[in-house]
Design a protein around this motif. Structure first.
Motif, mmCIF file in Angstrom:
data_model
loop_
_atom_site.group_PDB
_atom_site.id
_atom_site.type_symbol
_atom_site.label_atom_id
_atom_site.label_comp_id
_atom_site.label_asym_id
_atom_site.label_seq_id
_atom_site.Cartn_x
_atom_site.Cartn_y
_atom_site.Cartn_z
ATOM 1 N N THR A 58 13.987 48.756 -96.451
ATOM 2 C CA THR A 58 13.209 48.062 -97.483
ATOM 3 C C THR A 58 11.725 48.414 -97.474
ATOM 4 N N GLN A 59 11.229 49.007 -96.402
ATOM 5 C CA GLN A 59 9.823 49.361 -96.308
ATOM 6 C C GLN A 59 9.707 50.859 -96.010
ATOM 7 N N PRO A 60 9.473 51.681 -97.017
ATOM 8 C CA PRO A 60 9.474 53.141 -96.835
ATOM 9 C C PRO A 60 8.557 53.635 -95.724
ATOM 10 N N ALA A 61 7.441 52.940 -95.479
ATOM 11 C CA ALA A 61 6.507 53.399 -94.445
ATOM 12 C C ALA A 61 7.137 53.405 -93.063
ATOM 13 N N THR A 62 8.158 52.586 -92.849
ATOM 14 C CA THR A 62 8.831 52.534 -91.546
ATOM 15 C C THR A 62 9.437 53.878 -91.189
ATOM 16 N N ARG A 63 9.866 54.608 -92.195
ATOM 17 C CA ARG A 63 10.571 55.868 -91.939
ATOM 18 C C ARG A 63 9.643 56.982 -91.459
ATOM 19 N N ALA A 64 8.346 56.758 -91.530
ATOM 20 C CA ALA A 64 7.413 57.764 -91.032
ATOM 21 C C ALA A 64 7.548 57.971 -89.530
ATOM 22 N N LEU A 65 8.256 57.070 -88.859
ATOM 23 C CA LEU A 65 8.450 57.197 -87.416
ATOM 24 C C LEU A 65 9.358 58.369 -87.061
ATOM 25 N N TYR A 66 10.177 58.829 -88.025
ATOM 26 C CA TYR A 66 11.108 59.928 -87.790
ATOM 27 C C TYR A 66 10.866 61.042 -88.803
ATOM 28 N N PRO A 67 11.131 62.308 -88.441
ATOM 29 C CA PRO A 67 11.020 63.397 -89.413
ATOM 30 C C PRO A 67 11.956 63.159 -90.596
ATOM 31 N N ARG A 68 11.559 63.609 -91.761
ATOM 32 C CA ARG A 68 12.330 63.356 -92.978
ATOM 33 C C ARG A 68 13.773 63.859 -92.849
ATOM 34 N N GLU A 69 13.955 65.001 -92.187
ATOM 35 C CA GLU A 69 15.309 65.551 -92.078
ATOM 36 C C GLU A 69 16.223 64.718 -91.182
ATOM 37 N N ASP A 70 15.651 63.762 -90.440
ATOM 38 C CA ASP A 70 16.455 62.889 -89.582
ATOM 39 C C ASP A 70 16.785 61.548 -90.249
ATOM 40 N N HIS A 71 16.265 61.305 -91.436
ATOM 41 C CA HIS A 71 16.406 59.990 -92.060
ATOM 42 C C HIS A 71 17.855 59.651 -92.369
ATOM 43 N N GLU A 72 18.612 60.600 -92.899
ATOM 44 C CA GLU A 72 20.004 60.310 -93.271
ATOM 45 C C GLU A 72 20.815 59.887 -92.054
ATOM 46 N N ARG A 73 20.653 60.609 -90.968
ATOM 47 C CA ARG A 73 21.391 60.256 -89.747
ATOM 48 C C ARG A 73 20.942 58.899 -89.215
ATOM 49 N N GLN A 74 19.637 58.637 -89.227
ATOM 50 C CA GLN A 74 19.150 57.365 -88.728
ATOM 51 C C GLN A 74 19.686 56.200 -89.570
ATOM 52 N N SER A 75 19.802 56.394 -90.861
ATOM 53 C CA SER A 75 20.372 55.351 -91.708
ATOM 54 C C SER A 75 21.811 55.068 -91.321
ATOM 55 N N GLN A 76 22.583 56.110 -91.095
ATOM 56 C CA GLN A 76 23.979 55.936 -90.716
ATOM 57 C C GLN A 76 24.109 55.225 -89.371
ATOM 58 N N VAL A 77 23.252 55.603 -88.432
ATOM 59 C CA VAL A 77 23.286 54.980 -87.104
ATOM 60 C C VAL A 77 22.917 53.498 -87.198
ATOM 61 N N GLN A 78 21.892 53.178 -87.975
ATOM 62 C CA GLN A 78 21.451 51.794 -88.115
ATOM 63 C C GLN A 78 22.569 50.912 -88.673
ATOM 64 N N VAL A 79 23.236 51.379 -89.697
ATOM 65 C CA VAL A 79 24.267 50.568 -90.352
ATOM 66 C C VAL A 79 25.502 50.433 -89.470
ATOM 67 N N ARG B 95 13.743 62.129 -82.154
ATOM 68 C CA ARG B 95 12.495 62.833 -82.446
ATOM 69 C C ARG B 95 11.555 61.821 -83.079
ATOM 70 N N ILE B 96 10.497 61.486 -82.350
ATOM 71 C CA ILE B 96 9.535 60.486 -82.798
ATOM 72 C C ILE B 96 8.284 61.188 -83.320
ATOM 73 N N VAL B 97 7.852 60.816 -84.525
ATOM 74 C CA VAL B 97 6.633 61.386 -85.103
ATOM 75 C C VAL B 97 5.452 60.523 -84.681
ATOM 76 N N HIS B 98 4.551 61.116 -83.881
ATOM 77 C CA HIS B 98 3.363 60.390 -83.438
ATOM 78 C C HIS B 98 2.131 60.998 -84.109
ATOM 79 N N PRO B 99 1.221 60.182 -84.622
ATOM 80 C CA PRO B 99 0.078 60.715 -85.379
ATOM 81 C C PRO B 99 -0.882 61.557 -84.554
#
Length: 288
Positions: free
Chosen positions: A157-178, A226-230
């Motif tokens: 629900t909050q797109p900014a949360t996904r900045a913690l992971y690289p964009r190419e990992d988002h689909e897998r992270q969504s599947q794992v979360q659910v 893979r954690i994205v750190h600023p």
């Protein structure tokens, strides 16, 4: 609310704790037994003046959230925590339901992990407590309220949360979360908190609703993240998951592989994280 009894209980529990019990440097010229009042306040995330007024029986009624933080700071067991709630004029959390109380033993284990990022997470994705290294790597994750306390809810629900992971990992992270949430919900039959979270997610996110309909189930036990750190960039790190006996809470420990870039990145974060702390007094290795 029994202000006098509450004050005495808080004072006695504080005096019984030693600095080493909560990861606080003992330092010199410690004349009083146990922890200092400001140390308890720091551990509980409240102002020293607020805590002092509670011990002096002249403070306002603490909220359930504040009592939960005090119970952690003072390392209270379940019975002691319930007594704290009763003295403050609140009903104690139901004994049969999952709640925010982190056991003293689990907190001591977290205190001992000073070199690695670690945090305690509920089965619904609520990050209950982090150590300093976890805050340095992942950012402060414990201040959210309502449904947003769940990282899973924020992920969808909050797109900014996904900045913690690289964009190419988002689909897998969504599947794992659910898949992990479905396993947790199955262990909470007729639990209104879990039902409310799922209902809100299905209404707010088409992506979540589609994944929920797949009925995938997979409890997270270990992972390579893979954690994205600023500051230090992408940190490739192993995540080990240790579940409590009740399975409603988990200790997540992030460990770099020997000789990897992540080992050097964490070493840099240890320095950066300490430099960014602005409190004048030494803080424990765990933030509540």
């Amino acid at each position: 609310m029994d202000k006098k009894e509450l004050a005495g209980f808080l004072r006695r529990r504080r005096e019984l704790l030693q600095p080493a019990d909560v990861g606080v440097p003992e330092g010199a010229r410690r004349r009083t037994p146990g922890l200092r009042r400001y140390e308890v306040a720091q551990l509980a995330g409240m102002s020293p003046d607020y805590y002092i007024r509670l011990e002096q029986a002249r403070g306002p009624q603490p909220s359930p959230q504040m009592l939960t933080a005090l119970a952690r700071a003072l390392r209270l067991g379940i019975d002691e925590r319930d007594h704290l709630f009763h003295l403050a004029g609140h009903h104690a959390p139901p004994a049969f339901a999952a709640d925010d109380h982190v056991s003293p033993g689990l907190l001591r284990l977290l205190d001992a992990l000073t070199e690695l990022p670690a945090q305690v997470v509920s089965d619904l994705g609520e990050i209950l407590v982090q150590n300093r290294m976890a805050v340095a790597l992942l950012g402060e994750q414990t201040a959210h309220t309502g449904l947003a306390r769940s990282f899973t809810y924020r992920w969808f629900t909050q797109p900014a949360t996904r900045a913690l992971y690289p964009r190419e990992d988002h689909e897998r992270q969504s599947q794992v979360q659910v898949a992990d949430l479905r396993a947790a919900v199955a262990l909470r039959p007729r639990d209104p908190q879990a039902a409310k979270l799922v209902s809100a997610l299905r209404a707010a996110s088409r992506e979540f609703d589609d994944l929920w309909e797949r009925h995938d189930v997979a409890v997270r036990r270990s992972d390579r993240k893979r954690i994205v750190h600023p500051t230090v960039g992408i940190v490739c790190i192993d995540c080990e998951v240790l579940a409590t006996a009740r399975r409603d809470q988990r200790l997540l420990v992030f460990a770099p592989r020997p000789g990897s870039d992540a080992a050097g990145q964490l070493e840099l974060l240890r320095v950066i994280g300490h430099q960014n702390l602005t409190a004048p007094d030494p803080l424990p290795d765990r933030l509540i």
